[in-house]
Design a protein around this motif. Structure first.
Motif, short mmCIF file in Angstrom:
data_model
loop_
_atom_site.label_atom_id
_atom_site.label_comp_id
_atom_site.label_asym_id
_atom_site.label_seq_id
_atom_site.Cartn_x
_atom_site.Cartn_y
_atom_site.Cartn_z
N VAL A 97 0.93 -1.68 -0.25
CA VAL A 97 -0.11 0.21 0.18
C VAL A 97 0.55 1.50 0.03
CG1 VAL A 97 -1.39 0.83 1.57
CG2 VAL A 97 -1.71 -0.34 0.89
N MET A 107 -4.85 5.99 -5.67
CA MET A 107 -5.46 4.77 -5.56
C MET A 107 -5.92 4.13 -4.26
SD MET A 107 -3.09 1.52 -6.73
CE MET A 107 -2.94 1.85 -8.39
N PHE A 109 -8.15 1.08 -2.84
CA PHE A 109 -7.11 -0.05 -2.71
C PHE A 109 -8.21 -0.47 -1.62
CE2 PHE A 109 -3.66 2.99 -1.95
CZ PHE A 109 -2.94 1.78 -2.71
N GLY A 151 -6.23 -2.81 -6.16
CA GLY A 151 -5.52 -1.26 -6.43
C GLY A 151 -7.06 -0.67 -7.76
#
Length: 266
Positions: A97, A107, A109, A151
């Motif tokens: 991450v 992004m 997640f 992601g």
């Protein structure tokens, strides 16, 4: 087909793009072909990137009541009779991450909570509605091991994502990108569909040359490379079509059934 020595004893089947078009039911012809293989004593192993929760309806639709299924790209091994995991390969998502946020600040997640649902940092398109879907911050998302980290880069393209991913290095994790759009899935390094299938094949005592795998996507690469005989769907991406021993019809044309019917009919 000589490689199968008269017929497969273990058949690994991807789900989306292979058994069915995402959001649609499995065709009656494919269900019948799978049932005929099971009646013949073949180990039919649904092998998918889906979670345990989203794989269960597929097993029900196929009428599979025992045996094995491999979810989360091989990270979760299901006992079909109990529809529960018997082995889960997890990793610490935190380093991935952090590394991905450095490359893609926007992004979104999501991590799988096996048998429960999903924790995510935001909403993304195409999410399945089965199970809990809990919005959390990055700290909470990274606080527990998971078999799968997804992601999605909402402001980018797949081409740009793949270019930037050349800079990604997370020692204990590996990743695979999706077929459409800026998506990727991260798992414990070395855990793939092919890795999980080899463990299962060895445990069942099935000769390697009696294994068959059918798939269409980038996450099927290792599975097709593993199989004694590999088949790509007609709708598969070019890389997967080139890798396979054979290309069958597309999912809308019941490509899976057309392969299985060579040996098995109800």
């Amino acid at each position: 087909m000589v490689a199968l020595g008269g017929g497969p004893q273990l058949v690994a089947l991807d789900v989306d793009g292979t058994l069915l078009e995402t959001g649609s039911a499995i065709s009656e012809r494919v269900v019948d072909a799978v049932r005929a293989a099971v009646i013949a004593g073949v180990h039919v192993v649904v092998t998918t990137g889906r979670t345990l929760l989203t794989t269960r309806p597929v097993l029900t639709e196929l009428g599979l009541v025992d045996g094995h299924a491999l979810c989360s790209n091989g990270a979760v091994h299901i006992d079909v009779a109990r529809a529960e995991p018997v082995a889960v390969q997890t990793f610490d998502p935190g380093p991935a991450v952090r590394a991905l946020r450095a490359l893609f600040p926007e992004m979104i997640f999501a991590v799988e909570k096996v048998g429960i649902g999903t924790w995510a940092t935001g909403s993304s398109p195409g999410e399945f509605s089965i199970g809990e879907y809990l919005l959390v911050d990055h700290g909470a998302l990274s606080s527990e091991p998971t078999p799968r980290l997804n992601g999605w880069w909402p402001t980018g393209t797949q081409e740009e994502m793949l270019r930037l991913l050349r800079k990604l290095h997370v020692p204990d994790a590996s990743w695979v990108h999706g077929e459409f759009g800026p998506w990727l899935t991260v798992s414990r390094r070395g855990v793939t569909k092919g890795w999980a299938l080899e463990r299962l094949r060895s445990a069942l005592g099935i000769p390697h040359h009696r294994t068959l795998a059918i798939g269409d996507g980038h996450n099927d690469r290792e599975m097709l490379a593993w199989a004694g005989y590999s088949v790509a769907m007609g709708n598969a991406v070019d890389e997967i079509r080139d890798l396979a021993d054979e290309v069958t019809d597309d999912v809308a044309g019941d490509g899976v059934a057309k392969v299985l019917e060579r040996w098995f009919r109800v």
